[in-house]
Design a protein around this motif. Structure first.
Motif, PDB file in Angstrom:
ATOM      1  N   VAL A  24     -30.022  98.019   1.224  1.00 61.52           N
ATOM      2  CA  VAL A  24     -29.172  97.903   2.416  1.00 61.52           C
ATOM      3  C   VAL A  24     -29.929  97.049   3.430  1.00 61.52           C
ATOM      4  O   VAL A  24     -31.163  97.053   3.442  1.00 61.52           O
ATOM      5  CB  VAL A  24     -28.888  99.308   3.002  1.00 61.52           C
ATOM      6  CG1 VAL A  24     -28.034  99.228   4.258  1.00 61.52           C
ATOM      7  CG2 VAL A  24     -28.210 100.197   1.959  1.00 61.52           C
ATOM      8  N   ASN A  25     -29.211  96.319   4.258  1.00 59.54           N
ATOM      9  CA  ASN A  25     -29.865  95.535   5.314  1.00 59.54           C
ATOM     10  C   ASN A  25     -30.370  96.453   6.415  1.00 59.54           C
ATOM     11  O   ASN A  25     -29.641  96.786   7.346  1.00 59.54           O
ATOM     12  CB  ASN A  25     -28.893  94.521   5.922  1.00 59.54           C
ATOM     13  CG  ASN A  25     -28.749  93.294   5.059  1.00 59.54           C
ATOM     14  OD1 ASN A  25     -29.558  93.053   4.155  1.00 59.54           O
ATOM     15  ND2 ASN A  25     -27.719  92.509   5.329  1.00 59.54           N
ATOM     16  N   TRP A  32     -27.623  94.070  10.420  1.00 58.36           N
ATOM     17  CA  TRP A  32     -28.616  95.070  10.034  1.00 58.36           C
ATOM     18  C   TRP A  32     -28.209  96.415  10.623  1.00 58.36           C
ATOM     19  O   TRP A  32     -27.693  96.474  11.741  1.00 58.36           O
ATOM     20  CB  TRP A  32     -30.017  94.719  10.568  1.00 58.36           C
ATOM     21  CG  TRP A  32     -30.662  93.603   9.836  1.00 58.36           C
ATOM     22  CD1 TRP A  32     -31.586  93.706   8.833  1.00 58.36           C
ATOM     23  CD2 TRP A  32     -30.445  92.200  10.029  1.00 58.36           C
ATOM     24  NE1 TRP A  32     -31.946  92.462   8.395  1.00 58.36           N
ATOM     25  CE2 TRP A  32     -31.263  91.521   9.108  1.00 58.36           C
ATOM     26  CE3 TRP A  32     -29.625  91.449  10.889  1.00 58.36           C
ATOM     27  CZ2 TRP A  32     -31.296  90.132   9.020  1.00 58.36           C
ATOM     28  CZ3 TRP A  32     -29.653  90.066  10.803  1.00 58.36           C
ATOM     29  CH2 TRP A  32     -30.486  89.418   9.869  1.00 58.36           C
ATOM     30  N   ASP A  81     -19.380  97.009   3.699  1.00 55.65           N
ATOM     31  CA  ASP A  81     -20.194  96.792   2.492  1.00 55.65           C
ATOM     32  C   ASP A  81     -21.520  97.540   2.600  1.00 55.65           C
ATOM     33  O   ASP A  81     -21.974  98.160   1.632  1.00 55.65           O
ATOM     34  CB  ASP A  81     -20.495  95.298   2.303  1.00 55.65           C
ATOM     35  CG  ASP A  81     -19.304  94.543   1.738  1.00 55.65           C
ATOM     36  OD1 ASP A  81     -18.372  95.198   1.226  1.00 55.65           O
ATOM     37  OD2 ASP A  81     -19.298  93.295   1.822  1.00 55.65           O
ATOM     38  N   GLU A  82     -22.132  97.473   3.771  1.00 52.40           N
ATOM     39  CA  GLU A  82     -23.425  98.154   3.956  1.00 52.40           C
ATOM     40  C   GLU A  82     -23.263  99.672   3.917  1.00 52.40           C
ATOM     41  O   GLU A  82     -24.093 100.375   3.350  1.00 52.40           O
ATOM     42  CB  GLU A  82     -24.084  97.741   5.280  1.00 52.40           C
ATOM     43  CG  GLU A  82     -24.493  96.279   5.363  1.00 52.40           C
ATOM     44  CD  GLU A  82     -25.404  95.827   4.230  1.00 52.40           C
ATOM     45  OE1 GLU A  82     -26.404  96.504   3.965  1.00 52.40           O
ATOM     46  OE2 GLU A  82     -25.090  94.789   3.611  1.00 52.40           O
ATOM     47  N   GLU A  86     -23.051 100.579   0.355  1.00 54.56           N
ATOM     48  CA  GLU A  86     -24.365 100.533  -0.314  1.00 54.56           C
ATOM     49  C   GLU A  86     -25.226 101.739   0.083  1.00 54.56           C
ATOM     50  O   GLU A  86     -25.955 102.294  -0.733  1.00 54.56           O
ATOM     51  CB  GLU A  86     -25.110  99.233   0.027  1.00 54.56           C
ATOM     52  CG  GLU A  86     -24.534  97.991  -0.633  1.00 54.56           C
ATOM     53  CD  GLU A  86     -24.398  98.122  -2.146  1.00 54.56           C
ATOM     54  OE1 GLU A  86     -25.315  98.663  -2.784  1.00 54.56           O
ATOM     55  OE2 GLU A  86     -23.345  97.714  -2.680  1.00 54.56           O
TER      56      GLU A  86
END
Ligand code: ADP
Ligand code: MG
Length: 258
Positions: free
Chosen positions: A140-141, A208, A180-181, A184
């Protein structure tokens, strides 16, 4: 500090092998410097202030060779103070946790902290955040975690703005990136628990997710509630600010689909 709100001087005397008069003298000096708070109620006891605990933590990181230089104050969040700093990894940030601190009564009332001293809560909070970042980094960011010590977490500096400060030109795309994050994170077994426009950083390169001390794992009882609240926060923000309508159930399905 795990056992006492105010650590008895007798214990310090034994641990440090210094006479109690000397310990009391040192503690009075540290109290003048606002590093500790002493109390004489039944016994002479002492506890860290937020400054004291943070000094202790950074001293340990310096001893370990992790922190080389402390830079300027970058931000004061509701439950932390964040400084720029220099490490072997380059320019980084150090986040000092202050959750449960008496100066933050409102936060304290909202959650159940029992009777722990704030040091215990702040250390636990920092450790949780470090664990979450370690678990997520690479999938993940999130900022890369470098080290944890006491109430301090050392991590990668993200050169980006908080989402709430930015007027987006492509809000649909950014919302998709965020979802999306979240997906994840869910796959990695983590629900953020405080996802908002304040805990997402953004620049031309991407987004982030930050601020993880309250995270829960997917198998926890409250994970569904946390996930729903996180997603609703995001959908509400994009609805109010950009008029984007998305169905919460579809989003939920998207996030949970393996
Ligand atoms: N890794 C980082 N890189 C750059 N800025 C950061 C980083 N971590 C935190 N910050 C800044 O510090 C602020 C507070 O950090 P955050 O983790 O959100 O703690 P809080 O619980 O106090 O909100 C953020 O809003 C952000 O501006
Ligand atoms: Mg925050």
């Amino acid at each position: 500090m795990w056992k006492y709100e105010f650590v008895p001087v007798d214990l310090l005397e034994k641990d440090l092998q210094i006479r109690s008069e000397k310990v009391e003298h040192l503690l009075r000096e540290l109290s003048d410097e606002k590093v500790v708070v002493n109390r004489r109620k039944g016994y002479f006891g002492t506890s860290f202030t937020f400054t004291g605990l943070s000094l202790y933590s950074i001293w340990r990181l310096v001893e370990r060779g992790e922190v080389k230089m402390l830079g300027k104050l970058m931000g004061e969040g509701k439950e932390s103070t964040v400084y720029n700093c220099l490490t072997g990894y380059g320019e980084s940030v150090i986040k000092f946790h202050r959750v449960g601190h008496p100066a933050f009564k409102k936060v304290k009332e909202k959650r159940d902290y029992g009777t722990y001293h704030f040091s215990v809560l702040a250390v636990r909070s920092a450790k949780n955040e470090y664990n979450a970042l370690r678990r997520l980094y690479g999938y993940v960011n999130v900022p890369r975690p470098f080290a944890w010590e006491g109430n301090a977490v050392l991590m990668e500096l993200i050169d980006a703005n908080e989402l709430y400060r930015v007027k987006l030109e492509n809000p649909e795309h950014v919302l998709d990136l965020i979802l999306d994050e979240v997906r994840e994170m869910y796959r990695a077994g983590v629900i953020h628990g405080d996802l908002s426009q304040f805990n997402i950083l953004i620049n031309e390169e991407g987004i982030w997710i930050i601020d993880f001390p309250q995270y829960v794992t997917r198998d926890s009882e409250i994970s569904e509630d946390f996930l729903l609240r996180d997603l609703n926060n995001m959908l509400n923000y994009f609805r109010k600010n950009y008029g984007i309508e998305k169905d919460i159930n579809q989003v939920l399905m998207f996030v949970k689909k393996q």
